[in-house]
Design a protein around this motif. Structure first.
Motif, mmCIF file in Angstrom:
data_model
loop_
_atom_site.group_PDB
_atom_site.id
_atom_site.type_symbol
_atom_site.label_atom_id
_atom_site.label_comp_id
_atom_site.label_asym_id
_atom_site.label_seq_id
_atom_site.Cartn_x
_atom_site.Cartn_y
_atom_site.Cartn_z
ATOM 1 N N MET A 258 5.948 -0.187 9.858
ATOM 2 C CA MET A 258 4.661 -0.204 8.979
ATOM 3 C C MET A 258 4.803 1.256 8.303
ATOM 4 O O MET A 258 4.085 1.195 7.059
ATOM 5 C CB MET A 258 3.657 0.166 9.982
ATOM 6 C CG MET A 258 2.285 -0.723 9.992
ATOM 7 S SD MET A 258 2.657 -2.387 9.449
ATOM 8 C CE MET A 258 1.425 -2.766 8.135
ATOM 9 N N GLY A 259 5.261 2.309 8.623
ATOM 10 C CA GLY A 259 5.084 3.618 7.628
ATOM 11 C C GLY A 259 5.695 3.366 6.352
ATOM 12 O O GLY A 259 4.824 3.495 5.368
ATOM 13 N N PRO A 260 7.064 2.799 6.069
ATOM 14 C CA PRO A 260 7.338 2.408 4.670
ATOM 15 C C PRO A 260 6.393 1.602 3.958
ATOM 16 O O PRO A 260 6.325 1.437 2.757
ATOM 17 C CB PRO A 260 8.718 2.173 4.854
ATOM 18 C CG PRO A 260 9.125 2.779 6.201
ATOM 19 C CD PRO A 260 7.828 2.672 7.086
ATOM 20 N N ILE A 261 6.106 0.369 4.754
ATOM 21 C CA ILE A 261 5.380 -0.428 4.312
ATOM 22 C C ILE A 261 4.192 -0.137 3.714
ATOM 23 O O ILE A 261 3.824 -0.325 2.449
ATOM 24 C CB ILE A 261 5.038 -1.754 5.086
ATOM 25 C CG1 ILE A 261 6.406 -2.435 5.517
ATOM 26 C CG2 ILE A 261 3.915 -2.671 4.738
ATOM 27 C CD1 ILE A 261 6.030 -3.660 6.366
ATOM 28 N N ILE A 262 3.221 1.041 4.403
ATOM 29 C CA ILE A 262 2.300 1.447 3.820
ATOM 30 C C ILE A 262 2.331 2.123 2.732
ATOM 31 O O ILE A 262 1.695 2.267 1.544
ATOM 32 C CB ILE A 262 1.286 2.314 4.893
ATOM 33 C CG1 ILE A 262 0.917 1.167 5.909
ATOM 34 C CG2 ILE A 262 0.073 2.942 4.531
ATOM 35 C CD1 ILE A 262 0.299 1.962 7.319
ATOM 36 N N VAL A 263 3.495 3.054 2.829
ATOM 37 C CA VAL A 263 3.653 4.047 1.636
ATOM 38 C C VAL A 263 3.993 3.166 0.380
ATOM 39 O O VAL A 263 3.300 3.407 -0.793
ATOM 40 C CB VAL A 263 4.955 4.800 1.880
ATOM 41 C CG1 VAL A 263 5.466 5.593 0.737
ATOM 42 C CG2 VAL A 263 4.587 5.754 2.958
ATOM 43 N N THR A 264 4.920 2.045 0.453
ATOM 44 C CA THR A 264 5.023 1.155 -0.764
ATOM 45 C C THR A 264 3.795 0.553 -1.220
ATOM 46 O O THR A 264 3.773 0.475 -2.459
ATOM 47 C CB THR A 264 6.220 0.304 -0.327
ATOM 48 O OG1 THR A 264 7.119 0.771 0.428
ATOM 49 C CG2 THR A 264 6.631 -0.569 -1.616
ATOM 50 N N LEU A 265 3.141 0.109 -0.462
ATOM 51 C CA LEU A 265 1.670 -0.372 -0.677
ATOM 52 C C LEU A 265 0.966 0.495 -1.664
ATOM 53 O O LEU A 265 0.414 0.049 -2.587
ATOM 54 C CB LEU A 265 0.924 -0.918 0.488
ATOM 55 C CG LEU A 265 -0.620 -1.641 0.279
ATOM 56 C CD1 LEU A 265 -0.010 -3.193 -0.308
ATOM 57 C CD2 LEU A 265 -1.242 -1.799 1.315
ATOM 58 N N MET A 266 0.876 1.697 -1.174
ATOM 59 C CA MET A 266 -0.072 2.798 -1.965
ATOM 60 C C MET A 266 0.537 3.017 -3.156
ATOM 61 O O MET A 266 -0.156 3.413 -4.003
ATOM 62 C CB MET A 266 -0.199 4.019 -1.054
ATOM 63 C CG MET A 266 -1.100 4.117 0.365
ATOM 64 S SD MET A 266 -2.697 3.415 -0.314
ATOM 65 C CE MET A 266 -2.916 4.986 -1.334
ATOM 66 N N PHE A 267 1.806 3.025 -3.297
ATOM 67 C CA PHE A 267 2.392 3.149 -4.599
ATOM 68 C C PHE A 267 2.436 2.112 -5.329
ATOM 69 O O PHE A 267 2.287 2.136 -6.837
ATOM 70 C CB PHE A 267 4.007 3.692 -4.593
ATOM 71 C CG PHE A 267 4.186 5.043 -4.489
ATOM 72 C CD1 PHE A 267 3.868 6.070 -5.387
ATOM 73 C CD2 PHE A 267 4.395 5.459 -3.114
ATOM 74 C CE1 PHE A 267 3.981 7.413 -5.059
ATOM 75 C CE2 PHE A 267 4.764 6.855 -2.864
ATOM 76 C CZ PHE A 267 4.363 7.842 -3.816
#
Lengths: 342, 310
Positions: A258-267
């Protein structure tokens, strides 16, 4: 831990009261007390709070989002209501004259007094006399909506594609990765432009065109994460307990990624806002009277020399949104995944 | 290693083939005709024009013919500019685009590296804060906003530089500056993060322990090691410059490839749109391959990976 069922107490038996808690520092005790599953998220939240940029960025996004919906209701005007008598009025907010909201045009003439207009247009009006305050917030609303839907679509397709590719591996992965390799080779802007041309400009086609290439980044991140995770013991444990593939995927693998997924989503969000504005700016965006920030900037640019406020206000708005999203995404990246910092 | 590059070449050619195919069929779906005044043409004229450009043939035939010509370097004839070769148009238009793109890359790299290196060496100072803030601003504010503001304030209000068109060298300065902002920001951020990481490495400590001057440590060890990954940025940078030229050339009326692309889209000039799309894609793919190669030359660890994958 309970010991064997008691069959009488022997002097050598180890009972619970023999154990005494080691005194620990308050900070550590808190970490220990938190349940194991929550701990990484709590630590991340703590790191997030320490980041200088995150809190103001978050507050700004909230304020802008609320105003995007409430803003148009604060004036008696609608975003497409034309009034020729009020055309090209400069911004005027009583009390904020020192900030440039003084109702004076570029020659220093008070147009409100000259035309006997008593109402104040906070951000001025455009050439059709449409109220800019209402249009700017309406535009913000549309830009945010496009970005959000595009990002969610990317998320959905990317997680599904990347997850399947990594989890099943082998031939499936091979084929799916070759497809991605080809897609990555295509400059996405050109694909987006071509698709918009075919689909005819509009909110839906902008979103679809951005999704066609946008999901690839997410798919790659998810695949990388799942590849790392699927070899770990908890997945083996789940599998040997007979958990189904889809359950392993959605209950065990994806939550851990989830961590990297959220970060990618935010970018993805600021990128989508930029692309929307970009498309509108080169004339492939929404059709009048609808307005996104890109359309407003494009309109403002055309009349820039005589009415700089028409360009400056939406430009400042889009910049504020982009800055806040970038700051928030940066903070999230540092907090959720210190390794991704680059 | 040779196998690695053969594989890469295979992917490249496949990608180009797919791009050519997709673009061809997308073009066919586009609304409108490529002729300037379709309403004024009679049925007969239209038919003869279609025959002249091969548009009366069935789609598969058109497609096969198109691919065959493409391979032979015949990219077709423009509809808009009567009888002009697409390749001629591209070569005529590429000059200004390359000039402003190259200048933007050079300005961006120099200023970006300077800012990033200085701010990493003075981490958490006021200068660092300023540089980081500027980098966030540069990454966030769209380049066309910068371009419009530069044009208005520097070009029109102050009148220091020409706000548009393309006559002598001075006309290239504002577009290059507008394009370079994103590059400056991206490079500065990247090198700063990279340097902060290198600064904590053991070999820096040992370099200091050997008694090398601070300048020597920073220049020979920190900066050099941090520069290696910056090469990977060249790819994304080239893309952002390509994207940028589309709109910045439009703003400053630069007669470059980007401006031509937008113009051709507006008038449905199929062959030119296809030509420029293919040209951009080839360029993009080549840049990515080049970056990978440079990276391998700079970092032996990457080269070893190439060996493994064969």
């Amino acid at each position: 831990m309970r010991t064997l069922p008691a069959t009488g107490t022997s002097p050598h038996e180890i009972t619970d009261d023999l154990f005494v808690h080691e005194p620990v520092a308050a900070e550590v005790a808190m970490e220990v007390a938190a349940s194991a599953a929550d701990a990484p998220w709590k630590a991340a939240l703590k790191r997030l709070g320490k980041n200088r940029g995150v809190v103001p960025a978050f507050v700004l996004i909230m304020v802008i989002t609320v105003l995007a919906f409430v803003g148009p209701l604060l004036t008696p005007y609608t975003y497409d209501g034309q009034n020729v008598a009020h055309s090209n009025l400069p911004p005027k907010i009583s009390g904020l004259g020192w900030l440039g909201f003084d109702g004076l045009d570029s020659n220093g003439v008070d147009l409100y007094a000259k035309r006997n207009i008593t109402e104040a247009h906070w951000f001025g009006t455009d050439e059709f006399g449409r109220d800019m305050w209402t249009r700017v917030w309406k535009g913000t609303q549309i830009s945010l909506l496009i970005a959000l839907v595009a990002a969610l679509l990317d998320l959905f397709i990317g997680v599904l594609y990347g997850g399947i590719s990594a989890y099943y591996g082998g031939k499936i992965d091979n084929v799916m990765q070759r497809i991605i390799e080809v897609l990555v080779g295509i400059p996405n802007l050109i694909v987006i432009i071509l698709f918009i041309l075919i689909l005819e400009p509009g909110i839906t086609s902008i979103i679809l065109a951005m999704t066609i290439t946008g999901w690839v980044g997410m798919a790659r991140i998810v695949r990388g994460q799942i590849l790392q995770l699927k070899g770990q013991e908890f997945v083996l444990a789940a599998r040997s307990l007979g958990v189904s593939n889809s359950r392993i995927m959605f209950k065990h693998l994806i939550p851990n990624a989830m961590g990297p997924i959220i970060v990618t989503l935010m970018f993805t969000l600021p990128t989508a806002i930029f692309f929307e504005a970009f498309l509108s700016f080169i004339g492939l965006g929404l059709q009048a009277p609808l307005a996104s920030l890109g359309v407003l900037i494009n309109d403002g640019y055309k009349g820039m020399r005589l009415f700089p406020y028409k360009l400056v206000i939406p430009a400042v708005m889009i910049s504020l949104i982009m800055i806040s999203f970038n700051l928030l995404a940066d903070g999230l990246r540092d907090a959720l995944d210190p390794k991704m910092t680059k | 290693m040779r196998l690695y590059f053969l594989k890469r070449l295979g992917v490249m050619l496949t990608t180009l083939f797919i791009i050519a195919t997709v673009t061809f069929f997308l073009m066919k779906l586009l609304p409108g005709t490529p002729y300037s005044n379709p309403d004024k043409l009679s049925e007969q004229q239209l038919a003869s024009l279609n025959q002249k450009y091969g548009l009366d043939q069935p789609l598969p035939v058109q497609y096969a013919r198109y691919l065959g010509n493409l391979v032979q370097g015949d990219w077709g004839v423009s509809f808009q500019f009567k009888g002009r070769l697409v390749t001629d148009i591209i070569f005529e238009r590429i000059g200004p685009s390359v000039l402003i793109g190259f200048q933007a890359m050079v300005i961006g790299s120099i200023i970006g590296l300077g800012l990033g290196i200085l701010s990493a060496l003075r981490q958490n100072s006021l200068f660092d804060l300023g540089a980081v803030t500027m980098a966030v601003l540069g990454m966030s504010i769209p380049s066309f906003v910068f371009a419009a503001l530069l044009q208005y304030y520097v070009g029109v209000k102050l009148g220091w530089l020409p706000p548009g068109l393309w006559e002598d060298y001075s006309y290239s300065i504002l577009p290059s500056l507008a394009l370079s902002v994103t590059v400056i920001a991206a490079v500065a951020r990247f090198i700063r993060t990279e340097m902060l990481e290198v600064l904590t490495q053991d070999y820096i400590l040992s370099a200091r322990a050997k008694g090398i001057s601070e300048f020597g440590v920073v220049w020979k060890h920190v900066v050099r090691n941090s520069l290696i990954p910056v090469v990977t940025m060249l790819g994304p940078m080239a893309v952002s410059i390509m994207t940028g030229t589309l709109v910045i050339e439009k703003i400053f009326s630069v007669p470059g490839l980007g401006e031509q692309f937008i113009l051709s889209i507006m008038v449905n000039d199929y062959s030119v749109i296809m030509g420029i799309t293919l040209f951009y894609s080839t360029l993009f793919i080549l840049v990515v391959l080049l970056v990978d190669m440079i990276y391998g030359i700079l970092d032996p660890r990457i080269r070893e990976k190439w060996g493994e994958s064969t």
